[in-house]
Design an enzyme around this catalytic site. Structure first.
Site, PDB file in Angstrom:
ATOM      1  N   GLY A 180       2.621  -2.223   1.005  1.00  0.00           N
ATOM      2  CA  GLY A 180       3.203  -3.211   1.883  1.00  0.00           C
ATOM      3  C   GLY A 180       2.388  -3.536   3.112  1.00  0.00           C
ATOM      4  O   GLY A 180       2.845  -4.298   3.980  1.00  0.00           O
ATOM      5  N   ASP A 181       1.179  -2.967   3.223  1.00  0.00           N
ATOM      6  CA  ASP A 181       0.298  -3.256   4.360  1.00  0.00           C
ATOM      7  C   ASP A 181      -1.143  -3.157   3.871  1.00  0.00           C
ATOM      8  O   ASP A 181      -1.391  -3.186   2.665  1.00  0.00           O
ATOM      9  CB  ASP A 181       0.591  -2.308   5.528  1.00  0.00           C
ATOM     10  CG  ASP A 181       0.366  -2.969   6.889  1.00  0.00           C
ATOM     11  OD1 ASP A 181      -0.730  -3.532   7.090  1.00  0.00           O
ATOM     12  OD2 ASP A 181       1.264  -2.926   7.742  1.00  0.00           O
ATOM     13  N   ASP A 182      -2.105  -3.031   4.789  1.00  0.00           N
ATOM     14  CA  ASP A 182      -3.520  -3.058   4.397  1.00  0.00           C
ATOM     15  C   ASP A 182      -3.825  -2.001   3.331  1.00  0.00           C
ATOM     16  O   ASP A 182      -3.370  -0.853   3.419  1.00  0.00           O
ATOM     17  CB  ASP A 182      -4.401  -2.805   5.613  1.00  0.00           C
ATOM     18  CG  ASP A 182      -4.231  -3.865   6.700  1.00  0.00           C
ATOM     19  OD1 ASP A 182      -3.520  -4.859   6.461  1.00  0.00           O
ATOM     20  OD2 ASP A 182      -4.814  -3.690   7.779  1.00  0.00           O
ATOM     21  N   SER A 185      -1.446  -6.837  -1.549  1.00  0.00           N
ATOM     22  CA  SER A 185      -0.746  -6.515  -0.314  1.00  0.00           C
ATOM     23  C   SER A 185      -0.346  -7.807   0.383  1.00  0.00           C
ATOM     24  O   SER A 185      -1.086  -8.796   0.328  1.00  0.00           O
ATOM     25  CB  SER A 185      -1.651  -5.704   0.625  1.00  0.00           C
ATOM     26  OG  SER A 185      -1.184  -5.729   1.956  1.00  0.00           O
TER      27      SER A 185
END
Length: 443
Positions: A250-252, A283
């Site tokens: 859900g992020d980098d 992502s």
């Protein structure tokens, strides 16, 4: 029989690695910075009362097994075997000269007892918890001041059961900063391979103040909307090798960091010698990023052979006023991206501050960013490069970059300001702030 099987698997892995690296023209790897370890001494978590029924809490078993490894100090270290089953546990700390080995079908699963989760001090280069002031929750698997540690196996799983933490974040009820799945601090000669990491409460794998770290053949998974579930975040660390992995979070996917504002500047430990190679994933945020916490400095980062799908930003280099520090000598090549909002983003106004005591005159400098051989399809916006008025980004060099827009939509252009450098064979054509050809002394 179990111990014999472990020995055979480890020998096969070692032979396969040597064969792969020894064939002419075969896959290039940086994994040799951490030697393969064979442990003569082997114990099982079941020897210490571990029960893999998915209900029994095994925190005591893990802590007692690791205490045994730490105090018996077998020559060559000890392998802790986790057989098939689901082993519910709270957080525990590893020790030097050990291998945590997850068999196929083995799952180490975090409890959801957030009220009794241990607290530890904030990182000195951050000055406080990353999300909340004060202390932070201990990672599920923690290592401090260690050397010669391996987490590996037969693609067993480490599951953080992060949803309870994500909901606390969404509802604004977090008391302290969420725990990572795995964190090593002030450690060296660390290898993580052949394990699945999923549902981390916060960042997944966080080597901080470490050297000689290899992360290979891992799969990292979290829902697309899970908050701040970065895949791998090397932080104020040197000689880090990240290769041959799939990350969908859900992020980098991978984010190189080195401390936060005045705390990172004061601690003064850079991230350097980072190799990121053969990563695939998706992502809503960035594929590969540097920053925005980079106050200790980031240099000599080499990125190649990256495949990104359904991603917010392909390559993101980010900083902000008050950070200080530097980002320099970054090379990115051979990137494929598909269905991406922004292809390349290099920005000087990204990220928050730990408190009101940062120095607004502490400007970061960004120079020597080389990005080449990038191919993108369904890219909504090609690129955005925005330096700082009093600290322009210099030596930004782009070559052989083709970012195709979404069919039926207007082709996205570049936007640039406060930047110098050069561009060659870039489509759509890059902004006028970059020279039309590579000039001597620029790139």
């Amino acid at each position: 029989m179990v111990r014999f099987a472990i020995s055979v698997v480890l020998v096969i892995v070692a032979v396969a690695s040597v064969t792969l690296e020894g064939v002419a023209g075969s896959m290039v790897t940086c994994s040799g910075i951490v030697p393969m370890r064979y442990r003569n001494d082997k114990i099982s978590i079941t020897d210490f009362g571990g029960v893999g029924d998915g209900r029994t809490v095994n925190t005591k078993a893990f802590r007692e097994a690791i205490y045994r490894i730490q105090h018996l100090r077998r020559r060559g270290g000890t392998l802790l075997y986790v057989p098939p089953g689901v082993y519910l546990t709270g957080s525990f700390s590893l020790t030097s000269h050990m291998t945590l080995y997850l068999a196929r079908g083995a799952v180490i699963k975090a409890t959801q007892d957030t009220w009794n989760w241990p607290l530890i001090a904030p990182l000195p280069s951050y000055g406080r918890g990353r999300e909340r002031p004060g202390r932070r929750y201990m990672s599920l698997i923690q290592g401090y001041g260690l050397r010669d540690v391996v987490i590996t196996g037969e693609n067993g799983t480490i599951d953080g059961q992060g949803e309870v933490w994500w909901n606390m974040w969404r509802q604004g009820t977090l008391r302290y900063t969420r725990p990572h799945l795995v964190e090593f601090m002030d450690s060296r000669s660390i290898m993580i391979s052949n394990v699945v990491f999923k549902n981390s409460p916060f960042w997944n794998i966080h080597p901080v103040y470490c050297s000689n770290v290899v992360i290979r053949y891992v799969t990292i998974l979290a829902p697309y909307d899970s908050p701040n579930t970065d895949g791998i975040d090397p932080d104020s660390s040197c000689n880090v090798c990240i290769e041959d992995s799939h990350i969908s979070v859900g992020d980098d996917l991978v984010s190189v960091k080195s401390g936060w504002d005045e705390y990172g500047t004061r601690y003064g430990r850079r991230s350097s010698g980072i190799t990121i190679r053969r990563i695939t994933g998706s992502s809503p945020f960035a594929g590969i990023s540097v920053g925005s916490e980079m106050s200790g400095g980031v240099d000599n980062v080499f990125v190649e052979n990256i495949n990104l799908y359904d991603t917010g930003i392909g390559i993101h280099i980010k900083t902000n006023v008050g950070r200080g520090g530097f980002i320099k000598d970054i090379t990115v090549s051979s990137v494929y991206m598909e269905n991406v909002r922004k292809g390349i983003r290099i920005m000087g106004n990204v990220g928050d501050h730990p408190d009101d005591y940062y120095n607004p005159n502490a400007l970061p400098y960004v120079k020597g960013i080389r990005i080449k051989d990038v191919w993108g399809v369904k890219v909504q916006e090609a690129g955005l490069i925005q330096g700082l008025k009093n600290a322009p980004f210099t030596g930004i060099c782009l070559s052989n970059i083709y970012l195709h827009g979404v069919p039926g939509q207007r082709r996205a252009a570049w936007t640039c300001s406060d930047v110098t450098g050069a561009a060659l064979k870039v489509s759509p054509w890059v902004c006028s702030e970059l020279a039309s050809t590579y000039q001597s002394g620029i790139c």
